[in-house]
Every structure is written in structure tokens, then in C-alpha cells.
Motif scaffolding. Structure first.
Motif, PDB file in Angstrom:
ATOM      1  N   ARG A  65       0.845  -1.199   0.000  1.00  0.00           N
ATOM      2  CA  ARG A  65       0.000   0.000   0.000  1.00  0.00           C
ATOM      3  C   ARG A  65       0.878   1.247   0.000  1.00  0.00           C
ATOM      4  O   ARG A  65       2.036   1.210   0.414  1.00  0.00           O
ATOM      5  CB  ARG A  65      -0.907  -0.003   1.233  1.00  0.00           C
ATOM      6  CG  ARG A  65      -1.768  -1.252   1.355  1.00  0.00           C
ATOM      7  CD  ARG A  65      -2.481  -1.300   2.683  1.00  0.00           C
ATOM      8  NE  ARG A  65      -3.104  -2.596   2.915  1.00  0.00           N
ATOM      9  CZ  ARG A  65      -3.684  -2.966   4.053  1.00  0.00           C
ATOM     10  NH1 ARG A  65      -3.690  -2.131   5.079  1.00  0.00           N
ATOM     11  NH2 ARG A  65      -4.219  -4.167   4.161  1.00  0.00           N
ATOM     12  N   ARG A  66       0.313   2.336  -0.427  1.00  0.00           N
ATOM     13  CA  ARG A  66       1.058   3.600  -0.480  1.00  0.00           C
ATOM     14  C   ARG A  66       1.307   4.127   0.928  1.00  0.00           C
ATOM     15  O   ARG A  66       0.447   4.047   1.800  1.00  0.00           O
ATOM     16  CB  ARG A  66       0.286   4.650  -1.284  1.00  0.00           C
ATOM     17  CG  ARG A  66       0.232   4.365  -2.769  1.00  0.00           C
ATOM     18  CD  ARG A  66      -0.579   5.445  -3.480  1.00  0.00           C
ATOM     19  NE  ARG A  66      -0.029   6.770  -3.257  1.00  0.00           N
ATOM     20  CZ  ARG A  66       0.942   7.302  -3.993  1.00  0.00           C
ATOM     21  NH1 ARG A  66       1.473   6.605  -4.986  1.00  0.00           N
ATOM     22  NH2 ARG A  66       1.388   8.512  -3.742  1.00  0.00           N
ATOM     23  N   LYS A  94       8.641   5.798  -0.197  1.00  0.00           N
ATOM     24  CA  LYS A  94       8.581   4.380  -0.530  1.00  0.00           C
ATOM     25  C   LYS A  94       9.155   3.547   0.617  1.00  0.00           C
ATOM     26  O   LYS A  94      10.145   3.918   1.235  1.00  0.00           O
ATOM     27  CB  LYS A  94       9.382   4.102  -1.816  1.00  0.00           C
ATOM     28  CG  LYS A  94       8.718   4.628  -3.078  1.00  0.00           C
ATOM     29  CD  LYS A  94       9.504   4.181  -4.306  1.00  0.00           C
ATOM     30  CE  LYS A  94       8.801   4.632  -5.583  1.00  0.00           C
ATOM     31  NZ  LYS A  94       9.525   4.176  -6.803  1.00  0.00           N
ATOM     32  N   TRP A  95       8.472   2.455   0.886  1.00  0.00           N
ATOM     33  CA  TRP A  95       9.000   1.538   1.881  1.00  0.00           C
ATOM     34  C   TRP A  95      10.271   0.889   1.328  1.00  0.00           C
ATOM     35  O   TRP A  95      10.366   0.619   0.145  1.00  0.00           O
ATOM     36  CB  TRP A  95       7.981   0.442   2.211  1.00  0.00           C
ATOM     37  CG  TRP A  95       6.598   0.921   2.546  1.00  0.00           C
ATOM     38  CD1 TRP A  95       5.452   0.607   1.898  1.00  0.00           C
ATOM     39  CD2 TRP A  95       6.226   1.810   3.598  1.00  0.00           C
ATOM     40  NE1 TRP A  95       4.386   1.223   2.472  1.00  0.00           N
ATOM     41  CE2 TRP A  95       4.825   1.981   3.530  1.00  0.00           C
ATOM     42  CE3 TRP A  95       6.934   2.490   4.600  1.00  0.00           C
ATOM     43  CZ2 TRP A  95       4.125   2.788   4.413  1.00  0.00           C
ATOM     44  CZ3 TRP A  95       6.235   3.302   5.484  1.00  0.00           C
ATOM     45  CH2 TRP A  95       4.850   3.431   5.388  1.00  0.00           C
ATOM     46  N   ASP A 128       5.903   3.855  11.936  1.00  0.00           N
ATOM     47  CA  ASP A 128       6.921   3.668  10.906  1.00  0.00           C
ATOM     48  C   ASP A 128       8.308   3.703  11.543  1.00  0.00           C
ATOM     49  O   ASP A 128       8.545   4.440  12.509  1.00  0.00           O
ATOM     50  CB  ASP A 128       6.822   4.769   9.845  1.00  0.00           C
ATOM     51  CG  ASP A 128       5.510   4.718   9.069  1.00  0.00           C
ATOM     52  OD1 ASP A 128       4.790   3.708   9.187  1.00  0.00           O
ATOM     53  OD2 ASP A 128       5.221   5.695   8.348  1.00  0.00           O
ATOM     54  N   LEU A 129       9.222   2.910  10.994  1.00  0.00           N
ATOM     55  CA  LEU A 129      10.549   2.793  11.594  1.00  0.00           C
ATOM     56  C   LEU A 129      11.636   2.808  10.527  1.00  0.00           C
ATOM     57  O   LEU A 129      11.590   2.039   9.568  1.00  0.00           O
ATOM     58  CB  LEU A 129      10.655   1.491  12.399  1.00  0.00           C
ATOM     59  CG  LEU A 129      12.034   1.153  12.972  1.00  0.00           C
ATOM     60  CD1 LEU A 129      12.431   2.147  14.067  1.00  0.00           C
ATOM     61  CD2 LEU A 129      12.065  -0.280  13.521  1.00  0.00           C
ATOM     62  N   PHE A 180      10.472   0.672   7.425  1.00  0.00           N
ATOM     63  CA  PHE A 180       9.395  -0.285   7.663  1.00  0.00           C
ATOM     64  C   PHE A 180       8.083   0.443   7.971  1.00  0.00           C
ATOM     65  O   PHE A 180       8.071   1.390   8.765  1.00  0.00           O
ATOM     66  CB  PHE A 180       9.736  -1.189   8.849  1.00  0.00           C
ATOM     67  CG  PHE A 180      10.972  -2.021   8.647  1.00  0.00           C
ATOM     68  CD1 PHE A 180      10.919  -3.183   7.893  1.00  0.00           C
ATOM     69  CD2 PHE A 180      12.182  -1.650   9.219  1.00  0.00           C
ATOM     70  CE1 PHE A 180      12.056  -3.965   7.715  1.00  0.00           C
ATOM     71  CE2 PHE A 180      13.317  -2.423   9.047  1.00  0.00           C
ATOM     72  CZ  PHE A 180      13.258  -3.582   8.286  1.00  0.00           C
ATOM     73  N   PRO A 181       6.976  -0.018   7.403  1.00  0.00           N
ATOM     74  CA  PRO A 181       5.690   0.611   7.701  1.00  0.00           C
ATOM     75  C   PRO A 181       5.132   0.173   9.052  1.00  0.00           C
ATOM     76  O   PRO A 181       5.394  -0.947   9.519  1.00  0.00           O
ATOM     77  CB  PRO A 181       4.787   0.119   6.568  1.00  0.00           C
ATOM     78  CG  PRO A 181       5.376  -1.175   6.142  1.00  0.00           C
ATOM     79  CD  PRO A 181       6.856  -1.053   6.358  1.00  0.00           C
ATOM     80  N   LYS A 182       4.369   1.052   9.656  1.00  0.00           N
ATOM     81  CA  LYS A 182       3.606   0.681  10.844  1.00  0.00           C
ATOM     82  C   LYS A 182       2.771  -0.554  10.516  1.00  0.00           C
ATOM     83  O   LYS A 182       2.156  -0.645   9.462  1.00  0.00           O
ATOM     84  CB  LYS A 182       2.689   1.841  11.238  1.00  0.00           C
ATOM     85  CG  LYS A 182       1.739   1.541  12.377  1.00  0.00           C
ATOM     86  CD  LYS A 182       0.812   2.726  12.636  1.00  0.00           C
ATOM     87  CE  LYS A 182      -0.192   2.396  13.730  1.00  0.00           C
ATOM     88  NZ  LYS A 182      -1.110   3.539  13.989  1.00  0.00           N
ATOM     89  N   GLY A 183       2.760  -1.533  11.435  1.00  0.00           N
ATOM     90  CA  GLY A 183       2.039  -2.775  11.174  1.00  0.00           C
ATOM     91  C   GLY A 183       2.934  -3.907  10.714  1.00  0.00           C
ATOM     92  O   GLY A 183       2.473  -5.048  10.588  1.00  0.00           O
TER      93      GLY A 183
END
Length: 523
Positions: free
Chosen positions: A49-50, A56-57, A394-395, A402-405
Motif C-alpha cells: 500500500r502507499r 517508498k518503503w 513507521d521505523l 518499515f511501515p507501521k504494522g
């Protein structure tokens, strides 16, 4: 003229019917497209997902995976799949269905992500099946941080500090009972291990010994097995948590897990309710259940919350200890030289002719035995995967974004068996842990979890293993009753996991055990 009019009317009606049919077909197709797109969004991993920020991840390398199901086939291979995952590097991006699982393949990364980044990696993902349905969203090990924190506080109050001194008395007494059971019924050694573990945690939680003739604990154990056998990645539907948003009548898979949930609730309730009634009638001894779970203002959860909290402590505190003792006995049979080395250490402490039983006062004198305990959890891991830690924001980490989740999960298999990381990984070699950290069971061992989510009962488990293994090594020998495949064992069975015969070391050791039992009864 009439004929022509009739033809025109007929054509008009046909055209109208066709128009209605066409609109119906178009509408149905449109709904189908919308449904497919909606389902696609439900099944879409977060890294596909965006980003809300437009960035960008950036993720570590990993297998390409299959459409929709991702790397489920890889995870289905068990430990072989875990080794394949580790080939992509120190950290591997995988997809467990629609979940993003970033696998940590080294001690270094497990420490960095779980401990040093624990402030943002402390979450848990949504488990519609194993948590919501099977556990009625009450098992704290699976709950998000907001719901888990109070349960954690309460369990920490039970399993730490000065309370541990009292529990050591329980462990000492039940360990002597274990030795006597081995002496009287050696063929049921596996059942005696289970009785010990269950009795200790029952006394800690409820203040008294369990009734050994009570069959209700069997249903509790079965409920735990069903929980473990449906934890990710073993449960297909929890790999697609978005499907829980579908209308319930479309979730055809729910019925089976709702039945397991009802079985779990009923098993817990049958075990818990008599204890609760004794507490309320003023007939129960002081205990964690009486003073903390049912005490006014100590725990604010509902009656069902309290039941699940007590029963979770009971089941978790019993099974890991039982399995670890079984695994050590397996090592005693397959690696007798290591067993004898541990015995030599204990003989030097307690005397080689049954002078006295090992005690908790000997803990600092037995580094090799502590190394054996750590090696148990490396050599024959109880869990291939432990519950994942979900990223709560986010990390950026070591060049990745890395995205949250994102779910981080430890690759126990690679850390424990990769020959590039571990010397002779197939061998039971306690010597590998003789580094000055023998008594720190969390140093290099991840089976208890890590960071803020580490199992609160790990110290209790370590002490149980020390006192029981020390005394079993000191007093008994173990040999295989018949040849067996030690690589293919179902440790989770309540029956005999492998054919072993324990025999007391000599009549002097049998007498030592009998005398200890007499003193215990007199006390």
C-alpha cells in the motif's frame, strides 16, 4: 395495421426487457468488480500500500512468494522452511498471507529489534481466529499493548520479587515428590514430569495442591494444545486478518473455531469455578487468585478476564517446564557423555555416594548444569516461531524503512542450528554456553520471548528446571527401552514421547529419596 402495431409493441417490450437485463448484468458485474477490489484491499499486505507520507518503503530481500498467499508454502515446511528463509540474509522479508513478516535471523537483530527498539515493537497484530474466537480476546500473550499492560502488571506481581522465595519451597517439595514417583513408577516418568509442573504452578496460583484424580486438567491441557496448534503460522485464516471484516454469514470457517472457543471456555470454567466459589466462601488459603485476581481493586477485569488470566498462568507455567524436562531426558539418552559430565559436577558438590540431594543453595556451584538448561532450548526448540512483535509506528532502521504494522518474528531455527553461527548444531553441547552467562537464561535464548514481551515466568521455569534436573541427574540413570528416531518426536503428546527407562542409581540413592520424602511429610 393491428398486426403492425402488435409487432411494434412486442419489439418495444423485448427492447425494454433486454435493457433491464443489460442493466442487471452491468450492475451485477459492477458489484462483482467492487467486491473483488474490496477483497483485494482486505488481502493486500501493508508494504504493497502507499505510504501516507509518500515515501517508498524499503525492506530487506526475501522470496518472491505466490500471489495472495505469499510465502505460506514456505512456512508450511516447518524448520526446513525457516532455514530457507534465512538464506536471504540477516533479515528476510516474507508474506504470511496478507501479513508482512520480517524475519530476524540472528541474535544481533533479535536484540536490536525486540529490546533496543522495544518502545515501537511492542505491539501484537490482530488474530481473528486464535485470539478472538478461540481465546475470546482474553489471552494476554496475544493482546495489543493497551489491553496487555494491566495483565502484565498483575502477572509480574505474582512471579517476581520476594514471592519467588516462597515458590522455591513449593518447587523443593514437589521435586522430592517427583523423585518418589520415579522410584515407584518409573515407566510413567513422562506423567510424573507433567504432575510436577502442574502441581507447582497450581500451588502458586491457587495456594494448594491440585487433586491428582481430577480429570478437569486434561480438558485444560487439550485447550492449550488447540491454542498452540492454531497459532500463526499454523492457522491459515489468521494469515488473512482482513477477512474478519466480511459479513459473518460469508465466514464459513468460523464455526470450527467457535466450537474450540466454547470448549476452551467450558474447560477453564469447570476448573476455575470451584476455586472461585471456595475463595468467595472464605474457605480458600491465601493465593494469587484470592488476593490479586479476585481481590478488590487489584485487577479491574471482568469475571471472564480473571478466569482467563488465572488459567493462562496455570497452563503456561506447566507445559513449558514439562516439555523441557522431557527434552533433557532425551539428551541424557542420546548424549550420555554430557549427562555424566553434569553428574560429575553434582557429585563434586553433593558427594558421589548419596550424601545429600542437590538444593537451591547449589545454584552458583553448578555452571555446567545451567549450561545444560540453556542447551535444551537451543537443541530441541519447543517453538519454531513465537508470537510476532508488531511495529506501532513507521521505523527507519539500518537503511530500511518499515511501515507501521510490520510484524517482526525471530527465526529460532536459524539462530540455533545454522552451522555458520553454531558449532556442531546437531549435537547437545552445553559447553557452548560456558561464557560466564550460564545463569542468564535469556542471554542467547529466545524461546521465552524478549524485550517488554518476555515471558514473566521465565525465572520460575529456570528454577524448576534447575532443581529437577539436578536431582534426576544425581539419582537416576536413563536408557532407551528400544531403538527410536530422536529427530522425529511429538513433544506435545501427553503420552510417552519416546521409549525410555529410568533406573535409580543405587540402593543408597533410593534410600536418600525415601528419607527426603519422610522429612517432607513431617514438615
Amino acid at each position: 395495421m393491428d398486426s403492425l402495431l402488435a409487432q411494434l409493441i412486442g419489439r418495444s417490450q423485448a427492447a425494454k426487457s433486454w435493457g433491464i437485463l443489460r442493466l442487471t448484468l452491468l450492475g451485477s458485474f459492477g458489484l462483482f468488480v467492487v467486491a473483488i477490489l474490496g477483497l483485494y484491499q482486505l488481502l493486500k499486505p501493508i508494504d504493497k500500500r502507499r505510504s501516507p507520507t509518500g515515501r517508498k518503503w524499503r525492506l530487506p530481500p526475501g522470496p518472491r512468494g505466490w500471489p495472495v498467499i505469499g510465502d505460506l508454502f514456505l512456512y508450511a515446511k516447518g524448520e526446513e522452511g525457516a532455514r530457507e528463509i534465512a538464506r536471504y540474509g540477516e533479515m528476510t522479508t516474507t508474506h504470511l498471507g496478507s501479513k508482512l513478516w520480517v524475519v530476524l535471523n540472528s541474535n544481533r537483530l533479535a536484540t536490536e529489534i525486540y529490546a533496543r527498539k522495544g518502545a515501537v515493537t511492542n505491539g501484537r497484530p490482530h488474530y481473528p481466529i486464535v485470539s478472538d474466537l478461540i481465546s475470546q480476546a482474553k489471552r494476554s500473550v496475544l493482546l495489543p499493548a493497551a489491553e496487555w499492560s494491566e495483565r502484565r502488571r498483575v502477572m509480574h506481581q505474582l512471579l517476581s520479587g520476594t514471592a519467588m522465595t516462597r515458590y522455591m519451597g513449593y518447587q523443593d517439595e514437589e521435586s522430592i515428590a517427583l523423585l518418589n514417583h520415579y522410584l515407584d513408577q518409573p515407566a510413567l516418568w513422562y506423567r510424573h514430569n507433567y504432575r510436577y509442573a502442574n502441581s507447582v504452578i497450581h500451588r502458586i496460583t491457587f495456594g494448594e495442591r491440585p487433586d491428582e484424580k481430577d480429570d478437569k486438567i486434561r480438558d485444560v491441557t487439550q485447550a492449550q494444545f488447540q491454542f498452540l496448534m492454531n497459532a500463526p503460522p499454523l492457522n491459515f485464516w489468521d494469515c488473512f486478518p482482513g477477512l474478519s471484516r466480511l459479513p459473518i454469514f460469508l465466514q464459513f470457517w468460523r464455526k470450527r473455531y467457535e466450537e474450540i472457543g466454547r470448549f476452551t471456555y467450558n474447560a477453564y470454567h469447570a476448573y476455575w469455578n470451584p476455586i472461585k466459589e471456595k475463595v468467595q466462601a472464605g474457605q480458600a488459603p491465601p493465593s494469587f487468585a484470592k488476593d490479586v485476581i479476585l481481590g478488590e481493586g487489584k485487577f479491574s477485569g471482568s469475571d471472564t478476564d480473571k478466569m482467563f488470566l488465572a488459567m493462562q498462568i496455570t497452563e503456561a507455567g506447566s507445559d513449558t517446564t514439562r516439555l523441557a524436562i522431557n527434552i533433557f531426558i532425551l539428551a541424557a539418552v542420546t548424549h550420555r557423555d554430557k549427562f555424566l559430565k553434569a553428574r560429575a559436577e553434582l557429585d563434586a558438590i553433593c558427594g558421589s555416594n548419596a550424601q545429600r540431594l542437590p538444593s537451591f543453595g547449589d545454584e552458583d556451584l553448578a555452571p555446567y548444569l545451567h549450561a545444560c538448561i540453556k542447551e535444551i532450548f537451543r537443541w530441541r526448540r519447543i517453538f519454531i516461531w513465537t508470537p510476532e512483535h508488531e511495529l506501532t509506528q513507521d521505523l527507519e532502521f539500518e537503511g530500511y524503512f518499515f511501515p507501521k504494522g510490520t510484524n517482526f518474528v525471530i527465526n529460532h531455527t536459524n539462530i540455533a542450528t545454522n552451522p555458520d553461527l553454531v558449532e556442531s548444531p546437531e549435537k547437545f553441547m552445553p559447553e557452548r554456553w560456558l561464557d560466564g552467562n550460564e545463569q542468564d537464561i535469556l542471554n542467547g535464548i529466545w524461546q521465552f520471548g524478549a524485550g517488554r514481551r518476555v515471558c514473566v515466568g521465565y525465572k520460575l521455569a529456570q528454577k524448576s528446571l534447575f532443581i529437577n534436573l539436578a536431582r534426576l541427574i544425581y539419582c537416576f540413570d536413563f536408557k532407551a527401552r528400544e531403538p527410536f528416531d530422536d529427530k522425529n518426536i511429538n513433544h506435545f503428546t501427553l503420552g510417552e514421547p519416546f521409549p525410555v527407562v529410568p533406573t535409580v542409581r543405587s540402593p543408597a540413592f533410593a534410600e536418600l529419596i525415601r528419607q527426603a520424602a519422610v522429612r517432607r511429610k513431617d514438615d
